[in-house]
Design an enzyme around this catalytic site. Sequence first.
Site, short mmCIF file in Angstrom:
data_model
loop_
_atom_site.label_atom_id
_atom_site.label_comp_id
_atom_site.label_asym_id
_atom_site.label_seq_id
_atom_site.Cartn_x
_atom_site.Cartn_y
_atom_site.Cartn_z
N PHE A 287 75.26 55.56 69.84
CA PHE A 287 74.00 56.15 69.40
C PHE A 287 74.10 56.63 67.96
CE2 PHE A 287 71.40 59.98 68.85
CZ PHE A 287 70.14 59.46 69.10
N MET A 288 75.21 57.30 67.63
CA MET A 288 75.38 57.79 66.26
C MET A 288 75.54 56.64 65.28
SD MET A 288 75.09 61.00 66.31
CE MET A 288 75.68 61.38 64.66
N HIS B 142 15.03 33.98 36.83
CA HIS B 142 16.06 34.95 36.46
C HIS B 142 17.29 34.25 35.88
CE1 HIS B 142 18.39 38.79 37.20
NE2 HIS B 142 19.39 37.91 37.12
N GLU B 143 17.80 33.24 36.56
CA GLU B 143 19.01 32.55 36.10
C GLU B 143 18.76 31.78 34.82
OE1 GLU B 143 21.79 33.31 37.29
OE2 GLU B 143 21.04 34.37 39.05
N HIS C 80 19.08 34.12 31.84
CA HIS C 80 20.47 34.28 31.37
C HIS C 80 20.89 33.08 30.51
CE1 HIS C 80 21.35 37.87 33.59
NE2 HIS C 80 21.19 37.32 34.79
#
Length: 650
Positions: free
Chosen positions: A166-167, A460-461, A464
């Site tokens: 365990f250790m 819209h386009e 641009h």
Amino acid sequence: MKPKKTPSKTPSNRNELLKAIKTSANQQKWKKWNPVAMLILISLFIAGYYFFVPNSPKEIVNDKIGINQVVAQYLSGSYSEIIVLGESLQAKKPERTETVGNKSVAVVDIDKVMLPPKDSLKDLGFNVAGVATKITVKDDVWGKFIANVLPTLLLFILLIAGFMLFMGKMWGGANGPMAFIKSRAKIYEPGKDKITFNDVAGSVEEKEDLAEVVDFLKNPKKFLELGAKIPRGILMVGPPGTGKTLLARAVAGESNVPFFSISGSEFVEMFVGVGASRVRDLFKEAKERAPSIIFIDEIDAIGKKRSPGIGGGHDEREQTLNQILTEMDGFENDTSVIILAATNRADVLDKALLRPGRFDRKVTINLPNLEDRIKILEVHAKGKPLAKDIDMRKIASSTVGFAGADLGNLLNESAILAGRMGSKIVTQAMIQQSIEKVLMGNTKKSSRMTELEKKITAYHEVGHALVGKMTPFTDSVHKVSIIPRGGAGGVTWFLPEKDRTYVTKAKYLDELATLYGGRVAEEVFFGSDMVTTGASSDIERATEIARAMVMRYGFDEELGAENFASDSIEGNYLGAEGGGKLFSEKTQEKIDEKVRLILRAAYERARHIITEYRSLHEKIAEVLLKKEELLAQEFDEFFEGVSVPNKAAI
């Protein structure tokens, strides 16, 4: 006076390094099999003692004889010795000799029985006068030991073994309860999954900077004799996906040394002190296998500027950072461990990390230029069946701003697209479609818009695209589309013709007008009451650019070349933020006014262009409504005979 040479504790050449690694591996194997080897040796010793010690007669035990037979044999004088052990009796006959092959072997026959309870030897007929057999009564120590002590002893041994197991898992096991304090670095051994500078396309200058590290790890003696010290830490700074991790692995591959890779976030846990413990464990392992390389990715996760300490807080991240600072510039200066780190946020790093003796060298890795993108594409194209007519230069020209990881993802998306379409090869059209997917998102043809929404989107386009066409410093229009992509109802794609290092004020002003082109078109053709939310991202981007022009770049003549972008002052020598403003409320009002003036001027400029070319705008929009997409060549055909400004160099 001849300088005194400092002996190096590390292998000075590749052969010595490989020999040291092999010796270390053999030692690890011996440690791994040592308990098994010891058990085998003990077993062989015991077997040799019983079977090869001279004058040890062979014993033949007969335990199927009754007590009456033993008494009769005793009375007739057939036994030389009788030994009583507790409740058992062993009667030994005189030693005799047997011939086995050409060898005589001494043999002793032993009759062994269990004594009936509560019966003495005298009652059984032993000790009769005239019988010379030797009778020995012994205490059955081993019997009592086996019956009483051995079970307790075995239980105790099992408890001790379980506790040790365990250790062992707790402190050294990979999955033990305390494994979180161990380093989680991935280790790449020399020669395994080896990557060299030949596997890294482009980055010529960066590889030259890192070549010095490779030379030092290969030939440290050459530098030590000259009194030179290689930089302890090298910080690689660059945008995400530019190949910082790949370059670090290439350094390890060229140097042929162990490579420890870990992310900055893997050091810090919720428990105080875990990060510092992991740093110590990582550096300890790297020093044991020196010369070696430690690579810490995203070091800004633990290397941010430390707070001034007001309030008495105890930060786990700061503990981890302090441990890294100590390990990099402690008292041990003769170790051949080089730390490579990567980040895309070098401005947030603590000053103590960047001083000489720690990360005292910085390698900036920029986005690849055109020629580098061609080489990177050729590397990622290996193993993919590309069509013979594919033009890598054209693809590289269409991917300005792409990092190496983006280019790899692009060709991977193209191969996936080819598989979906049932094609055996990847064509130029598939790659072009993948570029659009990476940049603008996948098309959403299932999205349904009303006729009015579709018409507003088209105008819209085109707004641009038209403003961008009529301004000299805007990039060229590559495609106009009203097919929904990602979260947008349509898209206008501007493509730079070449790589750009700087951005001028004129280009920003043209870009602002282009961003407002869509919103202005909605207002001009449909009225102010019919403007939509489609321009929200355009307005956000325009506001960011205008505010940066005034506050960061010093583009306003009245306010001058002064930086107003930082809202805090330097708190102390550690670089902590104090939270005080650098300018007054009056200056803030002035900044807001200047930003508003720039945006209004851009809006009016877009309105002027769209109003002047209103009929052309309507013509292009009507065609776009029918075709849904217009490529660069199709869009440019509308401007034949129209005076269009030439695109400027910057």
